[in-house]
Motif scaffolding. Structure first.
Motif, PDB file in Angstrom:
ATOM      1  N   GLN A  48      -7.681  11.828 -36.125  1.00 48.46           N
ATOM      2  CA  GLN A  48      -8.822  11.438 -36.959  1.00 48.46           C
ATOM      3  C   GLN A  48      -8.363  10.705 -38.220  1.00 48.46           C
ATOM      4  O   GLN A  48      -8.977   9.716 -38.635  1.00 48.46           O
ATOM      5  CB  GLN A  48      -9.642  12.672 -37.329  1.00 48.46           C
ATOM      6  N   GLN A  51      -7.450   7.178 -37.630  1.00 51.41           N
ATOM      7  CA  GLN A  51      -8.626   6.335 -37.488  1.00 51.41           C
ATOM      8  C   GLN A  51      -9.328   6.106 -38.821  1.00 51.41           C
ATOM      9  O   GLN A  51     -10.356   5.431 -38.881  1.00 51.41           O
ATOM     10  CB  GLN A  51      -9.617   6.977 -36.505  1.00 51.41           C
ATOM     11  N   LYS A  53     -10.743   8.460 -40.665  1.00 57.33           N
ATOM     12  CA  LYS A  53     -11.904   9.324 -40.831  1.00 57.33           C
ATOM     13  C   LYS A  53     -11.646  10.365 -41.911  1.00 57.33           C
ATOM     14  O   LYS A  53     -10.575  10.967 -41.991  1.00 57.33           O
ATOM     15  CB  LYS A  53     -12.251  10.010 -39.511  1.00 57.33           C
ATOM     16  N   THR A  55     -12.844  13.317 -42.186  1.00 54.43           N
ATOM     17  CA  THR A  55     -12.650  14.667 -41.666  1.00 54.43           C
ATOM     18  C   THR A  55     -11.180  14.949 -41.396  1.00 54.43           C
ATOM     19  O   THR A  55     -10.704  16.068 -41.603  1.00 54.43           O
ATOM     20  CB  THR A  55     -13.468  14.857 -40.383  1.00 54.43           C
ATOM     21  N   ASP A 209     -18.562   8.048 -39.603  1.00 53.43           N
ATOM     22  CA  ASP A 209     -17.232   8.296 -40.177  1.00 53.43           C
ATOM     23  C   ASP A 209     -16.284   7.261 -39.578  1.00 53.43           C
ATOM     24  O   ASP A 209     -15.820   7.403 -38.450  1.00 53.43           O
ATOM     25  CB  ASP A 209     -16.763   9.717 -39.864  1.00 53.43           C
ATOM     26  N   ARG A 210     -16.052   6.186 -40.337  1.00 50.81           N
ATOM     27  CA  ARG A 210     -15.215   5.090 -39.861  1.00 50.81           C
ATOM     28  C   ARG A 210     -13.955   5.005 -40.713  1.00 50.81           C
ATOM     29  O   ARG A 210     -13.822   5.688 -41.712  1.00 50.81           O
ATOM     30  CB  ARG A 210     -15.957   3.752 -39.960  1.00 50.81           C
ATOM     31  N   ARG A 211     -13.065   4.131 -40.287  1.00 53.76           N
ATOM     32  CA  ARG A 211     -11.874   3.879 -41.084  1.00 53.76           C
ATOM     33  C   ARG A 211     -12.314   3.216 -42.394  1.00 53.76           C
ATOM     34  O   ARG A 211     -12.816   2.099 -42.405  1.00 53.76           O
ATOM     35  CB  ARG A 211     -10.924   2.955 -40.322  1.00 53.76           C
ATOM     36  N   THR A 214     -17.488   6.611 -44.986  1.00 55.26           N
ATOM     37  CA  THR A 214     -18.193   7.764 -44.429  1.00 55.26           C
ATOM     38  C   THR A 214     -19.604   7.765 -45.008  1.00 55.26           C
ATOM     39  O   THR A 214     -19.780   7.582 -46.218  1.00 55.26           O
ATOM     40  CB  THR A 214     -17.488   9.085 -44.795  1.00 55.26           C
TER      41      THR A 214
END
Length: 519
Positions: A48, A51, A53, A55, A209-211, A214
Motif C-alpha cells: 500500500q 502505491q 496510499k 493507509t 486513496d491514491r498515490r 486521499t
C-alpha cells in the motif's frame, strides 16, 4: 514448585495496525506479553505504501510505535509467518491475507486482534480466540477544534499558518487561525489521525486513496489530503457545510415551485465552485423525499447530509455499469447526481433520464447557458428538452436564474428566408417566459444564439433602412445607441424638412442622432 504462566501472545491483523489500535491497547495496559507481527501484514502495508496510499504509511508508523514500546519493555515483538505469495496479495481484497493471519493465530494458540467485524465473526466461528475492537463515535479530532459556526473550510499546509474560510457561499473571508506556520510533522500527524479515525468510525469512509492523495468523508466533513509527489508538500483541506437549508428557506417563486412539483424531471443545478450548488441539491432531494418520492444520490465523495430514507451511492466504489443497473432496477423517482464531470458521468445521467428516471444533476458552470452547452456535444440537440427541462443557476447561495427548454420548428431569430425554418430548441426564462437563447443546427455546426443580441441587430438594420428612405443619399452608421448621419450638403433642405421625423425616431427607439454635413 512454581509453575510459570505462559506469556500471552497476540496476532494483530492489518485493520488494527492501520488504525493504530494495538499501541493504544498497550499504552492503556489492556494487553501485555508478546505481539506477533505476521509477515503478511508487513507485506500488505509495504504494498500500500509503495502505491502511495495513506493507509500503508499509517500502518508502518504503527509498527514503528510498537517497536518503541518494546524497547521500553512493555511488550515483546516477534516477526512471524511466511511472506504471502503474489496470489495472496492479489486476492487480499477477498480475504486471502486475513485468512493467513487468522490461521497462524489458531495454529499457535494466540489471540487475534482485529477491527474488522467480518474477520472477528469468522475467527469466532472457527474457534480462534479474538479481541474485536468496534468503532468509536466519541473521538474528537484536532481539526474539529478549528471550526466555529461560521467556518466553511480549513486549509492546512506545511510552511503556512493554518487558515480558515469564514462566511457564506460567495461572501467569505480567509483568516489565519494562528500566526505560526505548520511544519511537515504537524500536518502529517493530523492526516494520520484523520485516517485512523475514518477507518474506525461507521460514519467514516476513505473514498479515494491514491498515490499522493486521499479523499475522506468523515461525518459532516469532506477531507482532501495531498502529499508529495503529487503536491510539493503535505496539505489538508477540510470542508463542512455551514448551514443546512430546506427548500422553503430559498423562498422560491410560486411559479418555480409549481414547475418543480409538476413538470421538472430533468434538472440541472449550475454555478461556480463554492456558490452553494450542493446545498441546494441537498434541499431539493429532501423536499422530494418529503413528498413521498423515492430519492437516491450518486456522489463522489458522499458528502451530502441526508435523512436515512435517501440512499447515497458512492461512484468511487462502483463502476458506471453497476450504478446504471442498480438504478434501473430499483427505479427511484429522482436521482441526484452530485457533480457531473467526466463523459461517463454525463452518459449515465442521459441514459437514466431517457429511461424515465427523474434526474437532478449538479454541474460547474459560470453561466446557466454554459451548463446546457456541456450537453450539446454529447447528445443530438433534438433530445435536449427530453433530457434537460429545467436549469437552475445558483449564485452566492441564491437562485439567480431559471431556464426552461422546449423544442419547436420555426425560422430562427435573425433569419429571413422561409425555407430556412428548422427544429429549434428555445431556452426561456421560466419566470418571465422571455426567449433568451435559441439552439439549432446551421450547416454542420450546432449554434447557440443569444436572441436579444440578434433582435438588436435586426432593429439596427430596420432603423438604418428607415433613415435612408427619409434622406436619400445619406450614409448611416450606428454605434451602440448613437446614430451618425453623414448628409451631403445638397440634401440640406431635405434634412431640415425631416428633422421632426428624426426626432420622433430618437424618442421611439431611445437613440441619439448626430448629423454631419459632408461634401
Amino acid at each position: 514448585m512454581y509453575r510459570l504462566e505462559p506469556i500471552p501472545a497476540y496476532v494483530p491483523d492489518t485493520s488494527v495496525v492501520i488504525e493504530g489500535l494495538v499501541s493504544r491497547l498497550v499504552k492503556e495496559g489492556r494487553i501485555r506479553g508478546k505481539i506477533l507481527i505476521h509477515r503478511a501484514v508487513i507485506s500488505e502495508l509495504e504494498n500500500q505504501a509503495n502505491q502511495g496510499k495513506a493507509t500503508g504509511f499509517s500502518g508502518l508508523e504503527e509498527l514503528k510505535r510498537l517497536r518503541e514500546l518494546a524497547e521500553e519493555g512493555l511488550i515483546d515483538i516477534e516477526i512471524v509467518g511466511q511472506r504471502p505469495s503474489p496470489s495472496d496479495i492479489r486476492y487480499a481484497h477477498l480475504g486471502a491475507i486475513d485468512a493467513l493471519i487468522r490461521d497462524y493465530a489458531y495454529e499457535n494458540g494466540a489471540t487475534l486482534i482485529t477491527a474488522d467485524r467480518v474477520q472477528a465473526l469468522v475467527a469466532e466461528a472457527t474457534g480462534v480466540s479474538v479481541i474485536y475492537i468496534p468503532p468509536r463515535r466519541e473521538e474528537k479530532l484536532k481539526i474539529e477544534s478549528m471550526f466555529d459556526e461560521t467556518t466553511m473550510s480549513i486549509h492546512l499546509k506545511e510552511g503556512v499558518p493554518p487558515r480558515a474560510k469564514k462566511g457564506t457561499p460567495g461572501e467569505w473571508l480567509l483568516v489565519d487561525l494562528d500566526s505560526k506556520p505548520l511544519n511537515r510533522e504537524e500536518v502529517e500527524s493530523i492526516a494520520k489521525e484523520i485516517i485512523e479515525v475514518a477507518k474506525r468510525r461507521p460514519d467514516g469512509f476513505i473514498e479515494i486513496d491514491r498515490r499522493g492523495s486521499t479523499i475522506i468523508q468523515l461525518g459532516k466533513y469532506r477531507i482532501v489530503i495531498t502529499r508529495p509527489p503529487l503536491s510539493e508538500g503535505w496539505e489538508i483541506t477540510v470542508v463542512r457545510p455551514v448551514k443546512k437549508l430546506r427548500l422553503e428557506d430559498y423562498k422560491l417563486p410560486s411559479k418555480l415551485m409549481r414547475r418543480l412539483e409538476e413538470r421538472a424531471e430533468g434538472i440541472l443545478i449550475a454555478g461556480a465552485p463554492g456558490m452553494g450548488k450542493t446545498t441546494f441539491a441537498q434541499a431539493l432531494a429532501e423536499y422530494y423525499a418529503s413528498k413521498g418520492k423515492i430519492v437516491k444520490t450518486i456522489e463522489s465523495p458522499r458528502d451530502m447530509v441526508l435523512p436515512p430514507t435517501i440512499t447515497q451511492y458512492s461512484k468511487t466504489y462502483a463502476d458506471v455499469g453497476e450504478l446504471h443497473d442498480i438504478l434501473l432496477l430499483s427505479r427511484p423517482d429522482y436521482t441526484v447526481f452530485d457533480e457531473l464531470r467526466t463523459d461517463e458521468d454525463f452518459k449515465l445521467y442521459i441514459d437514466l433520464r431517457l429511461a424515465g428516471i427523474g434526474m437532478i444533476g449538479v454541474v460547474h458552470a459560470t453561466s446557466p447557458i454554459d451548463a446546457i452547452q456541456r450537453f450539446i456535444r454529447r447528445v443530438d440537440i433534438g433530445m435536449l428538452p427530453s433530457i434537460i427541462d429545467t436549469v437552475i443557476f445558483i449564485h452566492r447561495g441564491r437562485v439567480e436564474k431559471v431556464y426552461g427548454l422546449r423544442m419547436t420548428v420555426k425560422l430562427p431569430t435573425g433569419l429571413r428566408e422561409a425555407d430556412l425554418a428548422r427544429p429549434v430548441v428555445e431556452v426561456r426564462d421560466v419566470l418571465t417566459d422571455e426567449l433568451e437563447y435559441e439552439i439549432y443546427t446551421f450547416g454542420e455546426q450546432t449554434v447557440v444564439v443569444p436572441v436579444k443580441q440578434v433582435a438588436t441587430l435586426g432593429y439596427e438594420e430596420k432603423l438604418k433602412r428607415i433613415i435612408e428612405r427619409l434622406i436619400p443619399g445619406a450614409e448611416v452608421e450606428i454605434r451602440d445607441n448613437m446614430v451618425i448621419l453623414n448628409v451631403p450638403r445638397i440634401a440640406a433642405k431635405t434634412l431640415m424638412k425631416k428633422m421632426k421625423r428624426l426626432k420622433k425616431l430618437e424618442d421611439k427607439y431611445g437613440i441619439t442622432i448626430r448629423v454631419n454635413m459632408v461634401g
